[in-house]
Design a protein around this motif. Structure first.
Motif, mmCIF file in Angstrom:
data_model
loop_
_atom_site.group_PDB
_atom_site.id
_atom_site.type_symbol
_atom_site.label_atom_id
_atom_site.label_comp_id
_atom_site.label_asym_id
_atom_site.label_seq_id
_atom_site.Cartn_x
_atom_site.Cartn_y
_atom_site.Cartn_z
ATOM 1 N N ARG A 1 57.856 -51.315 97.897
ATOM 2 C CA ARG A 1 56.405 -51.536 97.880
ATOM 3 C C ARG A 1 56.010 -52.703 98.781
ATOM 4 O O ARG A 1 55.033 -52.615 99.552
ATOM 5 C CB ARG A 1 55.940 -51.763 96.440
ATOM 6 C CG ARG A 1 54.429 -51.880 96.241
ATOM 7 C CD ARG A 1 53.667 -50.633 96.683
ATOM 8 N NE ARG A 1 54.063 -49.424 95.981
ATOM 9 C CZ ARG A 1 53.460 -48.948 94.890
ATOM 10 N NH1 ARG A 1 52.441 -49.603 94.362
ATOM 11 N NH2 ARG A 1 53.880 -47.814 94.347
ATOM 12 N N ILE A 2 56.741 -53.797 98.717
ATOM 13 C CA ILE A 2 56.401 -54.975 99.514
ATOM 14 C C ILE A 2 56.743 -54.748 100.986
ATOM 15 O O ILE A 2 56.011 -55.186 101.888
ATOM 16 C CB ILE A 2 57.093 -56.222 98.935
ATOM 17 C CG1 ILE A 2 56.437 -56.577 97.578
ATOM 18 C CG2 ILE A 2 57.015 -57.403 99.893
ATOM 19 C CD1 ILE A 2 57.105 -57.694 96.823
ATOM 20 N N SER A 3 57.817 -54.022 101.253
ATOM 21 C CA SER A 3 58.157 -53.691 102.644
ATOM 22 C C SER A 3 57.081 -52.813 103.265
ATOM 23 O O SER A 3 56.740 -52.968 104.449
ATOM 24 C CB SER A 3 59.513 -52.983 102.708
ATOM 25 O OG SER A 3 60.547 -53.849 102.300
ATOM 26 N N GLY B 1 48.689 -51.973 96.480
ATOM 27 C CA GLY B 1 49.421 -51.364 95.379
ATOM 28 C C GLY B 1 50.286 -52.333 94.603
ATOM 29 O O GLY B 1 51.211 -51.906 93.900
ATOM 30 N N CYS B 2 49.989 -53.622 94.719
ATOM 31 C CA CYS B 2 50.732 -54.670 93.996
ATOM 32 C C CYS B 2 49.736 -55.533 93.225
ATOM 33 O O CYS B 2 49.470 -56.686 93.609
ATOM 34 C CB CYS B 2 51.533 -55.532 94.957
ATOM 35 S SG CYS B 2 52.788 -54.658 95.896
ATOM 36 N N ASP C 1 58.307 -40.569 86.638
ATOM 37 C CA ASP C 1 59.769 -40.595 86.629
ATOM 38 C C ASP C 1 60.340 -41.788 87.392
ATOM 39 O O ASP C 1 61.565 -41.938 87.492
ATOM 40 C CB ASP C 1 60.319 -39.299 87.244
ATOM 41 C CG ASP C 1 59.974 -38.070 86.413
ATOM 42 O OD1 ASP C 1 60.031 -38.169 85.170
ATOM 43 O OD2 ASP C 1 59.624 -37.026 87.012
ATOM 44 N N ALA C 2 59.480 -42.612 87.923
ATOM 45 C CA ALA C 2 59.932 -43.768 88.707
ATOM 46 C C ALA C 2 60.560 -44.818 87.794
ATOM 47 O O ALA C 2 60.300 -44.870 86.588
ATOM 48 C CB ALA C 2 58.762 -44.371 89.478
ATOM 49 N N THR C 3 61.355 -45.670 88.395
ATOM 50 C CA THR C 3 61.927 -46.828 87.706
ATOM 51 C C THR C 3 61.405 -48.076 88.397
ATOM 52 O O THR C 3 61.581 -48.240 89.613
ATOM 53 C CB THR C 3 63.461 -46.809 87.762
ATOM 54 O OG1 THR C 3 63.941 -45.612 87.140
ATOM 55 C CG2 THR C 3 64.041 -48.019 87.033
ATOM 56 N N ILE C 4 60.754 -48.938 87.650
ATOM 57 C CA ILE C 4 60.182 -50.160 88.230
ATOM 58 C C ILE C 4 61.257 -51.232 88.207
ATOM 59 O O ILE C 4 61.445 -51.949 87.220
ATOM 60 C CB ILE C 4 58.922 -50.609 87.471
ATOM 61 C CG1 ILE C 4 57.965 -49.433 87.278
ATOM 62 C CG2 ILE C 4 58.231 -51.747 88.229
ATOM 63 C CD1 ILE C 4 57.524 -48.755 88.562
ATOM 64 N N ASP C 5 61.998 -51.315 89.298
ATOM 65 C CA ASP C 5 63.119 -52.241 89.377
ATOM 66 C C ASP C 5 63.097 -52.956 90.722
ATOM 67 O O ASP C 5 62.110 -52.883 91.467
ATOM 68 C CB ASP C 5 64.438 -51.484 89.170
ATOM 69 C CG ASP C 5 64.617 -50.320 90.148
ATOM 70 O OD1 ASP C 5 63.819 -50.226 91.116
ATOM 71 O OD2 ASP C 5 65.551 -49.521 89.952
ATOM 72 N N ALA C 6 64.174 -53.637 91.057
ATOM 73 C CA ALA C 6 64.238 -54.405 92.300
ATOM 74 C C ALA C 6 64.023 -53.522 93.516
ATOM 75 O O ALA C 6 63.322 -53.906 94.472
ATOM 76 C CB ALA C 6 65.574 -55.124 92.390
ATOM 77 N N GLU C 7 64.592 -52.331 93.508
ATOM 78 C CA GLU C 7 64.424 -51.419 94.635
ATOM 79 C C GLU C 7 62.963 -50.990 94.788
ATOM 80 O O GLU C 7 62.454 -50.892 95.909
ATOM 81 C CB GLU C 7 65.311 -50.190 94.449
ATOM 82 C CG GLU C 7 65.235 -49.208 95.610
ATOM 83 C CD GLU C 7 66.134 -47.995 95.424
ATOM 84 O OE1 GLU C 7 66.089 -47.090 96.283
ATOM 85 O OE2 GLU C 7 66.863 -47.951 94.411
ATOM 86 N N ALA D 1 62.386 -59.371 97.164
ATOM 87 C CA ALA D 1 61.693 -58.426 98.036
ATOM 88 C C ALA D 1 60.934 -59.152 99.143
ATOM 89 O O ALA D 1 60.907 -58.699 100.296
ATOM 90 C CB ALA D 1 60.744 -57.556 97.217
ATOM 91 N N VAL D 2 60.300 -60.273 98.812
ATOM 92 C CA VAL D 2 59.573 -61.060 99.816
ATOM 93 C C VAL D 2 60.543 -61.623 100.844
ATOM 94 O O VAL D 2 60.267 -61.618 102.054
ATOM 95 C CB VAL D 2 58.759 -62.175 99.142
ATOM 96 C CG1 VAL D 2 58.179 -63.137 100.183
ATOM 97 C CG2 VAL D 2 57.629 -61.579 98.303
ATOM 98 N N LEU D 3 61.680 -62.105 100.381
ATOM 99 C CA LEU D 3 62.692 -62.617 101.307
ATOM 100 C C LEU D 3 63.145 -61.526 102.271
ATOM 101 O O LEU D 3 63.301 -61.753 103.469
ATOM 102 C CB LEU D 3 63.893 -63.165 100.529
ATOM 103 C CG LEU D 3 63.729 -64.540 99.897
ATOM 104 C CD1 LEU D 3 64.930 -64.858 99.011
ATOM 105 C CD2 LEU D 3 63.577 -65.615 100.975
ATOM 106 N N SER D 4 63.349 -60.338 101.751
ATOM 107 C CA SER D 4 63.798 -59.225 102.582
ATOM 108 C C SER D 4 62.739 -58.839 103.614
ATOM 109 O O SER D 4 63.055 -58.554 104.766
ATOM 110 C CB SER D 4 64.137 -58.021 101.709
ATOM 111 O OG SER D 4 64.502 -56.905 102.488
ATOM 112 N N ALA D 5 61.467 -58.846 103.205
ATOM 113 C CA ALA D 5 60.380 -58.403 104.090
ATOM 114 C C ALA D 5 59.992 -59.452 105.120
ATOM 115 O O ALA D 5 59.545 -59.104 106.220
ATOM 116 C CB ALA D 5 59.157 -58.020 103.260
ATOM 117 N N THR D 6 60.145 -60.733 104.784
ATOM 118 C CA THR D 6 59.645 -61.797 105.657
ATOM 119 C C THR D 6 60.732 -62.648 106.295
ATOM 120 O O THR D 6 60.457 -63.359 107.267
ATOM 121 C CB THR D 6 58.710 -62.742 104.871
ATOM 122 O OG1 THR D 6 59.478 -63.426 103.857
ATOM 123 C CG2 THR D 6 57.571 -61.970 104.229
#
Length: 389
Positions: free
Chosen positions: A80-82, A107-108, A69-75, A139-144
């Motif tokens: 996952r990266i966080s 998991g990536c 039921d997941a949606t593979i999107d930006a969120e 996502a990388v920008l947000s995490a790093t």
């Protein structure tokens, strides 16, 4: 247009056993959509999860999510990266360069993210992953909080995915050289042109170990830019950095100067020739030796010949150890298993006639996790050995 895939019972069993890859031969109904994320069903039409879909690849599907039921999107990519980045908390106290995402292990699948100080270097190694380039960058920008992101998408694997091989800036600016601090030793990473994403981050803790146990006369074979050699100088009286490349040794000299190190002798020579002729003829013995060669076995078919090379060079290094001397030896060949690596060392020791003790079995650092059910995530095998006579 169908955005689902159906797999065989064999493909399902592979996923259930903990491996995310499904090969083309186990896909009975192919998605009709372009590369990206698709819902996967088993041979009874039951949904089993989401996967990255690569239409041209032998590895057609890479499982990324078991929640149907997941949606593979930006969120989804952000979470996952966080999560992967959170597993590296604390590494910045010993180094400013480390892996943030280790592909399948985090998991990536097919994604690598390495941090070099204020910058990040990524590799997107599959068509399914490439479809989410924009989401991954955010996502990388947000995490790093990186000032710049470079894509080192120049690996041959991308060709098998039908993707261009390129090195391209994805965000901000990334310098051609970045100074890395690793347990107090500084060296220069080259994100645009260097090996892998700019440096060999996967041997960081093994380099520290070598420095900790070093003493007396030390020899670093296949020294490249001298990262092991720099660490050896912490406790060794003198160090020989050996490499066949004059260009690599010139860079190693520069790095030694950056660290204020003047106890290294740089020798341009083939490691096999040095161990076979020069050192033996001179009657030299070393208290500490490091063997970290490039991958001898790049394919499964080359394992037999690679084993001969590994055995020969390890045997000669063992013979050159002074009594009580220490040898750190490693292989980065994925196709050379841990069992074969240890068997090779046993055979090499037997041929020397010396008592060679195993002091420690080594592998990859915490930012390069090896998953038991995904052997592709682990490739470095290492051993710390000691000559007891």
């Amino acid at each position: 247009m169908r955005n689902t895939a159906t797999v065989t019972a064999k493909g399902l069993r592979r996923w259930q056993a903990g491996h995310p890859w499904i090969y083309r031969s186990d896909v009975t109904e192919r998605p009709e959509c372009d590369a990206g994320a698709v819902l996967v069903r088993d041979n009874r039409n039951r949904p089993i999860g989401w996967a990255l879909w690569s239409p041209l690849s032998e590895i057609s599907l890479r499982l990324i999510e078991v929640d149907v039921d997941a949606t593979i999107d930006a969120e989804w990519w952000h979470e996952r990266i966080s999560l992967a980045a959170s597993r590296r908390v604390g590494l910045d106290t010993v180094t400013n360069a480390y892996r943030v995402v280790h592909g399948e292990a985090d998991g990536c699948p097919s994604l690598v993210v390495d941090r070099y100080d204020r910058w990040a270097v990524v590799q997107l190694m599959s068509a399914g992953l490439e479809a989410f380039r924009a989401e991954i960058v955010e996502a990388v920008l947000s995490a790093t909080r990186a000032d710049g992101i470079l894509a080192r998408n120049d690996a041959m694997l991308r060709g098998k995915e039908g993707l261009a091989r390129e090195t391209v800036l994805l965000h901000g600016e990334v310098p051609t050289e970045i100074e890395v601090d690793e347990h107090g030793i500084r060296y220069l990473a080259a994100p645009w042109t260097g090996q892998k994403t700019g440096a060999f981050l996967d041997q960081r803790e093994n380099r520290r170990l070598a420095g900790d146990i070093a003493r007396g006369r030390a020899l670093d074979c296949f020294s490249y830019h001298g990262a092991f050699a720099m660490h050896l100088t912490r406790n060794a009286d003198m160090v020989i950095a050996l490499d066949s490349s004059a260009k690599a040794l010139e860079r190693a000299r520069h790095i030694a100067a950056i660290n204020g190190i003047d106890s290294i002798e740089f020798v341009q020579m083939d490691a096999f020739d040095f161990l076979k002729t020069k050192a033996e003829e001179d009657g030299a013995a070393f208290d500490t030796i490091v063997l970290d060669p490039p991958a001898f076995a790049k394919t499964r078919s080359s394992v037999a010949s690679a084993l001969r090379g590994y055995k020969d060079i390890n045997m000669r290094a063992m013979r050159l150890l002074a009594p009580g001397g220490m040898l750190f030896t490693a292989s980065c060949s994925f196709h050379l298993t841990k069992a074969l690596f240890l068997e090779m060392l046993q055979a090499a020791a037997a041929d020397t006639g010396r008592r060679i003790a195993i002091r420690e079995i080594r592998g990859q650092p915490v930012d390069h996790p090896e998953i038991l059910t995904i052997p592709e995530t682990g490739y470095i095998k290492g051993a710390l050995l000691q000559a007891l006579d």
